[in-house]
Motif scaffolding. Sequence first.
Motif, short mmCIF file in Angstrom:
data_model
loop_
_atom_site.label_atom_id
_atom_site.label_comp_id
_atom_site.label_asym_id
_atom_site.label_seq_id
_atom_site.Cartn_x
_atom_site.Cartn_y
_atom_site.Cartn_z
N TYR A 1 1.10 -1.29 -0.07
CA TYR A 1 0.10 0.34 0.01
C TYR A 1 0.94 1.10 0.30
O TYR A 1 0.33 2.05 -0.96
N LEU A 2 1.99 1.03 0.93
CA LEU A 2 3.12 2.43 0.61
C LEU A 2 3.76 2.74 -0.54
O LEU A 2 3.40 4.03 -0.87
N LEU B 1 -3.50 7.74 6.23
CA LEU B 1 -2.16 8.22 5.77
C LEU B 1 -2.66 8.81 3.62
O LEU B 1 -3.57 8.30 3.52
N GLU B 2 -1.56 9.78 3.86
CA GLU B 2 -1.96 10.78 2.82
C GLU B 2 -0.63 10.25 1.76
O GLU B 2 0.02 10.32 2.16
N GLY B 3 -1.48 10.30 0.66
CA GLY B 3 -0.01 10.20 -0.24
C GLY B 3 0.89 12.19 -1.19
O GLY B 3 -0.28 12.98 -0.72
N GLU B 4 1.57 12.08 -1.09
CA GLU B 4 2.48 13.00 -1.58
C GLU B 4 2.11 13.76 -2.37
O GLU B 4 2.13 15.02 -3.20
N LYS B 5 1.53 13.26 -3.68
CA LYS B 5 0.89 14.02 -5.24
C LYS B 5 -0.59 14.07 -5.30
O LYS B 5 -1.46 13.75 -4.02
N GLU C 1 3.59 6.28 -5.15
CA GLU C 1 2.94 6.32 -6.65
C GLU C 1 2.00 7.18 -7.01
O GLU C 1 1.87 7.53 -8.24
N GLY C 2 0.60 7.57 -6.03
CA GLY C 2 0.22 8.56 -5.84
C GLY C 2 -1.38 7.41 -6.63
O GLY C 2 -2.53 7.85 -7.38
#
Lengths: 342, 342
Positions: free
Chosen positions: B297-298, B338-342, B303-304
């Motif tokens: 999952y990470l 958890l939130e992605g950076e993209k 990778e968005g």
Amino acid sequence: MDRWGIHGMTGRIYRPALPPTIVAAASAVGYEENRGRFGGEYDFHDDSDLFGADTWEHAESALGYTVFNLLLAKAKLSPKDVGLLLAGDLQNQCVASAEGYLSTGVPFLGLYGACSTACEGMVLGTMAINANSSLQNCAIVTTSHHCAAERQFRLPLEYGGQRTPTAQWTATAGGGFLLAAKGEGPRITAVMAGRMVDGGISDASNMGAAMAPAVADSLLAYFRESGESPDDFDRIITGDLGREGSEILAELCHTMGVPLGNRHEDCGAKIYLPEIQDDHCGGSGCGCCASVMAAHYLPALREGRLKRVLFMATGALMSPSSIQQRGHILGIAPIAVLEGEK
Amino acid sequence: MDRWGIHGMTGRIYRPALPPTIVAAASAVGYEENRGRFGGEYDFHDDSDLFGADTWEHAESALGYTVFNLLLAKAKLSPKDVGLLLAGDLQNQCVASAEGYLSTGVPFLGLYGACSTACEGMVLGTMAINANSSLQNCAIVTTSHHCAAERQFRLPLEYGGQRTPTAQWTATAGGGFLLAAKGEGPRITAVMAGRMVDGGISDASNMGAAMAPAVADSLLAYFRESGESPDDFDRIITGDLGREGSEILAELCHTMGVPLGNRHEDCGAKIYLPEIQDDHCGGSGCGCCASVMAAHYLPALREGRLKRVLFMATGALMSPSSIQQRGHILGIAPIAVLEGEK
């Protein structure tokens, strides 16, 4: 002591912007503890050691539940007013804590630091309150039960095994602390996590010797980084090194150039009265230093008889199977600096 | 579900001022896990399940040590650069963690939340990094080992006992996360401690049913307090309810008016391939969701492919003696968003 170059490792001490106040503390003990040195100072004692339960394991849960409720009664709070409970014990999978606090419904995070759990809770509770401004308070409760611990780690009491001279008596005791962002009481002004240290001891009846090197490791790291010395404290209070471990600690600290002198007091060495109790090397267990801190030292800090103490609960990290398989008992000793308000 | 008036209890969600970044994650698994659904995605696997050790218990320590070192290699750090290690496992007294990380010399705080420990570590690590501005990072590692767990909680494998249909397979797996105050990667934007819930289950081979009520309790408390709904997440990822527990959770959430739909994925239900592996109800163990989160999952968050997920490792609080004495297995489920950076 310096095999990992620890003394070069700095930034370990955390001095909180908001030193949490210990607004309430509570303790409950069994028969031997109440006829020990601090008898009469504890909030509650049960001479049957059963706390109304049907097994020794359930008795420890009932003991923890008692401590939690005494803590809330003193703070005039109900369970729904408690933001977080950090707790742990010595039973396999910390199940005494799980069963003991289930009915409170308080958000719970379980800890395992063996007998160092009370101080580990202070480290994490101090961080939690400083991180989260909506967290008004955090309860820390730790327990141990002589009869549950003996049959789990060593032998059932019914076996009547002979104890060795360095053995410590797992205390039937529990202690709790309510940390709050504001209020009156002693404050936690610094905390530091410990590192695991292997002193090469594999005798589950000599935990003092197993833990003393970890205590020296934490103490030396703290003094090195802070620039403070033992003179900056009224007392250096360790968890449960017992008398054997205390002697080893004195020697280690003397050798390392940081003599502790008579500032050092060990809750395990002091909890019983060796003149009348067959405690061998002293007391131990998560509840030993937690109950003595709650019942004996915190009142002294509240009333101004002590101003500043360094508190280190000490943990012996082992399990029944680790003793059977290899046997080295690892030590760990987190630190909390407590200061009175006067 | 509302027997303690929990839905009136607010202020439980902590949204950190500084959402820590998961700058690195690592995983290592055994034979069955690597031939499961996510085979090839893990950083390391050992088909012997022994990780170079001489007993299953020591193998779990070696597995944890492997994960810790993979984590540091990915982050290009050495142990002395790690400010704090939060870790735990299923072995009695969390001794797999103690022995596994001893030689790293990193300041250590042991956790016990059964299979919820990975998420418990994220809750406390988020608080630690936000409280203490001199703490640059915090590692979280959790492990489990099928063979060590089976002989501790149930029966030695050599006995060849028949497993029941609802049994879950304790994964031989470990996962680690390095949280940092700055850096690139998915961030932890909210955390919440869980409460213990007794679902009345006493069958150690039906942990999914024991944990599902605690998961529903945490989810409903989170949605109630935040005003969010399952639609606000790409995935709701639970630890190891397995297929039985996942069905119960779906039903509980539907009944409570918060249907999860097909957003819900359970690491335990997914880790193996039931077509070719005899996993009964799925996987479990501290390392199950930790390894799947780290390996599967990470990367999707990095990778968005996923933007925002709600992660709940789920713990079944029990011990061999608690099962023998009374038997209710308590559930707990802390939350990390958890939130992605993209």
